[in-house]
Design a protein around this motif. Structure first.
Motif: not given
Length: 81
Positions: A2-6, A8-12
């Motif tokens: 879930s940290k990787i998805v979070l 990735a969303i912040v970077v996008l």
């Protein structure tokens, strides 16, 4: 996971905001087309190039289809070289 998805969303979101701030594509606005350039003609006397709309036009009496362009009325009176 879930940290990787979070992350990735912040970077996008960061890149999306950065692109909007810099006026990138996606704003729906398109750049205006470049202005049309006038056709240039050469003075028959001195060879200086100038826009056709600013040139002094003289039709050749010997050849009705031939047009000569001059930069000034003086050069039209002096004739082609």
């Amino acid at each position: 996971m879930s940290k990787i998805v979070l992350v990735a969303i912040v970077v996008l979101v960061f890149f999306w905001l950065l692109r909007r701030a810099l006026g990138g594509r996606g704003g729906g606005e398109r750049a205006a087309p470049p202005p049309a350039t006038p056709e240039l003609v050469a003075c028959a006397h001195c060879g200086v190039h100038l826009p056709q709309g600013e040139a002094v036009v003289a039709d050749d009496p010997g050849e009705p289809a031939a047009r000569r362009y001059f930069c000034t009325e003086e050069h039209r009176k002096l004739g082609a070289r």
